[in-house]
Design an enzyme around this catalytic site. Sequence first.
Site, PDB file in Angstrom:
ATOM      1  N   ARG A 223      27.149  32.634  55.594  1.00  0.00           N
ATOM      2  CA  ARG A 223      28.438  32.657  56.285  1.00  0.00           C
ATOM      3  C   ARG A 223      29.365  31.657  55.606  1.00  0.00           C
ATOM      4  NH1 ARG A 223      27.012  36.819  57.927  1.00  0.00           N
ATOM      5  NH2 ARG A 223      26.821  37.520  60.101  1.00  0.00           N
ATOM      6  N   HIS A 271      31.134  40.130  50.519  1.00  0.00           N
ATOM      7  CA  HIS A 271      30.185  40.212  51.638  1.00  0.00           C
ATOM      8  C   HIS A 271      29.270  41.444  51.503  1.00  0.00           C
ATOM      9  CE1 HIS A 271      29.566  38.746  56.003  1.00  0.00           C
ATOM     10  NE2 HIS A 271      28.493  39.426  55.609  1.00  0.00           N
TER      11      HIS A 271
HETATM   12  P1  NAP Z   1      16.848  33.936  60.828  1.00  0.00           P
HETATM   13  O1  NAP Z   1      15.610  34.737  60.643  1.00  0.00           O
HETATM   14  O2  NAP Z   1      17.319  33.654  62.196  1.00  0.00           O
HETATM   15  O3  NAP Z   1      16.629  32.559  60.051  1.00  0.00           O
HETATM   16  C1  NAP Z   1      17.480  31.479  60.182  1.00  0.00           C
HETATM   17  C2  NAP Z   1      16.880  30.289  59.449  1.00  0.00           C
HETATM   18  O4  NAP Z   1      17.842  29.220  59.460  1.00  0.00           O
HETATM   19  C3  NAP Z   1      15.606  29.761  60.117  1.00  0.00           C
HETATM   20  O5  NAP Z   1      14.688  29.346  59.146  1.00  0.00           O
HETATM   21  C4  NAP Z   1      16.126  28.546  60.893  1.00  0.00           C
HETATM   22  O6  NAP Z   1      15.172  27.521  61.099  1.00  0.00           O
HETATM   23  C5  NAP Z   1      17.206  28.048  59.957  1.00  0.00           C
HETATM   24  N1  NAP Z   1      18.153  27.210  60.661  1.00  0.00           N
HETATM   25  C6  NAP Z   1      18.975  27.553  61.679  1.00  0.00           C
HETATM   26  N2  NAP Z   1      19.699  26.489  62.074  1.00  0.00           N
HETATM   27  C7  NAP Z   1      19.290  25.446  61.301  1.00  0.00           C
HETATM   28  C8  NAP Z   1      19.652  24.084  61.231  1.00  0.00           C
HETATM   29  N3  NAP Z   1      20.558  23.550  62.051  1.00  0.00           N
HETATM   30  N4  NAP Z   1      19.030  23.320  60.323  1.00  0.00           N
HETATM   31  C9  NAP Z   1      18.094  23.830  59.507  1.00  0.00           C
HETATM   32  N5  NAP Z   1      17.708  25.125  59.507  1.00  0.00           N
HETATM   33  C10 NAP Z   1      18.308  25.915  60.403  1.00  0.00           C
HETATM   34  O7  NAP Z   1      18.075  34.598  60.057  1.00  0.00           O
HETATM   35  P2  NAP Z   1      18.045  35.627  58.831  1.00  0.00           P
HETATM   36  O8  NAP Z   1      17.783  36.998  59.270  1.00  0.00           O
HETATM   37  O9  NAP Z   1      17.180  35.064  57.766  1.00  0.00           O
HETATM   38  O10 NAP Z   1      19.591  35.558  58.391  1.00  0.00           O
HETATM   39  C11 NAP Z   1      20.188  34.328  58.045  1.00  0.00           C
HETATM   40  C12 NAP Z   1      21.694  34.473  58.045  1.00  0.00           C
HETATM   41  O11 NAP Z   1      22.112  35.224  56.901  1.00  0.00           O
HETATM   42  C13 NAP Z   1      22.276  35.267  59.217  1.00  0.00           C
HETATM   43  O12 NAP Z   1      22.443  34.459  60.357  1.00  0.00           O
HETATM   44  C14 NAP Z   1      23.617  35.735  58.673  1.00  0.00           C
HETATM   45  O13 NAP Z   1      24.622  34.790  58.980  1.00  0.00           O
HETATM   46  C15 NAP Z   1      23.398  35.758  57.160  1.00  0.00           C
HETATM   47  N6  NAP Z   1      23.454  37.124  56.607  1.00  0.00           N
HETATM   48  C16 NAP Z   1      24.398  37.413  55.685  1.00  0.00           C
HETATM   49  C17 NAP Z   1      24.457  38.677  55.137  1.00  0.00           C
HETATM   50  C18 NAP Z   1      25.453  39.012  54.069  1.00  0.00           C
HETATM   51  O14 NAP Z   1      25.610  40.168  53.715  1.00  0.00           O
HETATM   52  N7  NAP Z   1      26.130  38.055  53.484  1.00  0.00           N
HETATM   53  C19 NAP Z   1      23.521  39.644  55.543  1.00  0.00           C
HETATM   54  C20 NAP Z   1      22.572  39.312  56.482  1.00  0.00           C
HETATM   55  C21 NAP Z   1      22.529  38.039  57.010  1.00  0.00           C
HETATM   56  P3  NAP Z   1      13.826  27.783  61.941  1.00  0.00           P
HETATM   57  O15 NAP Z   1      12.961  28.618  61.025  1.00  0.00           O
HETATM   58  O16 NAP Z   1      13.267  26.440  62.162  1.00  0.00           O
HETATM   59  O17 NAP Z   1      14.241  28.510  63.176  1.00  0.00           O
HETATM   60  C1  GLV Z   2      25.811  40.466  57.701  1.00  0.00           C
HETATM   61  O1  GLV Z   2      26.543  39.596  57.339  1.00  0.00           O
HETATM   62  C2  GLV Z   2      24.809  40.303  58.706  1.00  0.00           C
HETATM   63  O2  GLV Z   2      24.790  39.271  59.377  1.00  0.00           O
HETATM   64  O3  GLV Z   2      24.000  41.237  58.864  1.00  0.00           O
END
Ligand code: NAP
Ligand code: GLV
Length: 308
Positions: A223, A271
Amino acid sequence: MRILLHYAGRAAGAWHDAFVRALPEAEIVPWTPQDASTFDYAIVYKPTAEQAAALARVKAVFNLGAGVDPFLAMPALPASVALVRLEDAGMAEQMVEYAIYAVLRVFRDFPRYADDQRARRWSPQRRADKSAFRVGVLGLGVLGQRVAATISGLGFPVLGWSRGARTIGDVTTLAGAEGLRALLPQCRVVIALLPHTPETDGLLNRATLSLLPQGAWLVNLARGALVVESDLLALLDEGRLGGAMLDVFVEEPLPRDHPFWHHPRIEITPHVSGLTLVEPAVAQVAAKIRALERGLAVTGVVDRERRY
Ligand code: NAP
Ligand code: GLV
């Protein structure tokens, strides 16, 4: 079973048809301003606050994305309604592709050779030492774990950072503010895969980015608001950082007059690092709706306190 589907975009028809195929027992109703209280579930993509407020009576809301930050910015969705996000659904593979490209691009000095080509300069460099080229992955969730494990599998030492303790193969894992301070000075490339929450807002700012070694690169796939954009620009202009590959921005679409567009050390993509793919997303949501209907628990339910 009645399901409300909100997808405002060119692909609205494809989403509708795919859900009709995947859940033939359900009535899939495209969103129109109507009484949402007669629906069992809602499936939404970037709803407005007004729409979110209308979902107070459904059993669960499915978000057609991994990040739920826009949703949580609207206080409208009652905490009693389960908010379920996408988990991977074809995004991890895309993130891995992007991350591999970014890491190899920096490791093999391609930006320098691009400059050399423009200057008609023939200037081969020595091979860099891979064992000293550390890569940081911030966020070790569904996507970050896959990225960290894959980059580690390519032979790079990888350091990962999360809130709680994690164990991922050969990846050195760290947590908390101390962990971040320990990780950043070691990493030549840092890949952000954190959710946007009050805790991560502006996390990558002048103070934290200055901990990176001279010439390090930032890759933000999560993000835009994780990064203080003016601080990043200043550090690039001062030559402290080597460059940035950015897929996400504070304001999207990136405004036409934004300095990122023409900065020589910034590469942007619109994005697209992890696109929501219709077929895997529909299959995942349909399977979860069926599980909920059988009274089973599902994964991917957003913790409203943690906000991810
Ligand atoms: P997820 O499974 O919820 O993983 C989030 C990770 O971030 C977890 O390891 C969590 O720690 C860690 N985290 C959260 N808050 C933290 C903090 N304050 N300090 C340290 N670590 C922290 O999410 P995901 O599915 O991997 O996706 C991650 C993010 O990618 C999404 O929230 C979204 O914003 C972004 N995204 C972007 C796109 C794009 O196209 N650009 C696509 C998809 C997703 P814990 O393991 O300890 O809970
Ligand atoms: C895209 O940015 C997602 O959060 O899936």
